[in-house]
Design a protein around this motif. Structure first.
Motif, PDB file in Angstrom:
ATOM      1  N   TYR A 117      64.780 -42.488  49.336  1.00  0.00           N
ATOM      2  CA  TYR A 117      65.814 -41.337  49.034  1.00  0.00           C
ATOM      3  C   TYR A 117      65.114 -40.461  48.160  1.00  0.00           C
ATOM      4  N   THR A 121      69.791 -38.132  44.858  1.00  0.00           N
ATOM      5  CA  THR A 121      71.172 -38.514  45.813  1.00  0.00           C
ATOM      6  C   THR A 121      70.602 -39.460  46.840  1.00  0.00           C
ATOM      7  N   LYS A 123      72.317 -39.343  49.762  1.00  0.00           N
ATOM      8  CA  LYS A 123      72.474 -38.240  50.852  1.00  0.00           C
ATOM      9  C   LYS A 123      71.306 -37.673  51.479  1.00  0.00           C
ATOM     10  N   ARG A 124      70.325 -37.716  50.748  1.00  0.00           N
ATOM     11  CA  ARG A 124      68.897 -37.188  51.565  1.00  0.00           C
ATOM     12  C   ARG A 124      67.927 -38.236  51.614  1.00  0.00           C
ATOM     13  N   ARG A 142      71.661 -34.738  55.375  1.00  0.00           N
ATOM     14  CA  ARG A 142      72.581 -35.826  55.307  1.00  0.00           C
ATOM     15  C   ARG A 142      72.683 -36.543  56.418  1.00  0.00           C
TER      16      ARG A 142
END
Length: 229
Positions: A117, A121, A123-124, A142
């Motif tokens: 990642y 984060t 989320k990415r 995301r």
């Protein structure tokens, strides 16, 4: 007559400007560059390499004292003719030595796509692909599908330093590698860059680093073979 004199003056100004620029360009290509493990670059004239150290003079002060630097502090030397000599000792486990280049690339893609990642984060996620022997890392949104940008292209035949995996918890680790990236596609210009990757798991992070070390070793061996022919 005055116009002719003005033209002559302008001609000589342009002529000497061109000579000056040419001189600067020739000068800039005459140095050896010592690249340290921390990424610092020393513009120099390398005079001798011993088993323990590199002896050199600063390029812009060649009348100055002879200097020494331990080979343990040096990642590589880029000589004035463009050839490179690597000094960083990257240890590869015996278990990996029989794994081919294509197998190594496939493993790197699989593991980064599963566990890698963007540094800030979870989320990415990263999407990893190879373009020839260059690794492209693209940050995804995301949803894990749409790219944030075109990503960066990495040359793992030119690694400055592999740092140890940074272990934060059982499910969080960070990979830190100083490696070359393509800065300008048209000019084929590469520059050093610190890759920081967030990884979901310590064993997974260690596996990615080991595979990237093996990739580096295989690419350097390939370059050495190609240079002979």
């Amino acid at each position: 007559m005055k116009n002719i004199n003005k033209l002559n003056i302008q001609f000589y100004k342009c002529f000497f400007t061109i000579l000056f620029v040419m001189g600067v360009n020739l000068y800039s290509f005459g140095q050896d560059v010592i690249v340290k493990l921390d990424g610092e670059e020393i513009e120099s004239k390398v005079l001798e390499i011993t088993p323990e150290s590199i002896k050199y003079k600063l390029f812009d002060f060649q009348d100055g004292p002879l200097r020494n630097i331990s080979k343990e502090q040096v990642a590589l030397i880029i000589y004035e003719n463009g050839t490179r000599e690597n000094f960083s000792k990257i240890e590869v486990s015996n278990e990996l030595k029989n794994i081919s280049l294509e197998e190594t690339k496939a493993f790197i893609v699989e593991y980064i796509n599963k566990y890698g990642y963007e540094e800030d984060t979870f989320k990415r996620p990263y999407k990893a692909t190879f373009e020839g022997n260059y690794l492209r890392l693209v940050v995804l949104r995301r949803n894990g599908v749409d790219p944030v940008n075109d990503g960066l292209l990495y040359d793992f035949s030119n690694v400055y330093k592999f740092q140890r995996v940074s272990k934060r918890s059982d499910k969080l680790a960070f990979i830190n590698i100083f490696v070359s990236i393509l800065k300008n596609d048209r000019k084929d210009k590469w520059d050093k860059h610190k890759l920081v990757m967030r990884v979901s798991g310590i064993p997974e992070a260690e596996s990615i680093v080991n595979a990237l070390k093996h990739l580096n070793s295989l690419l350097l061996e390939k370059d050495a073979v190609d240079a002979k022919f």
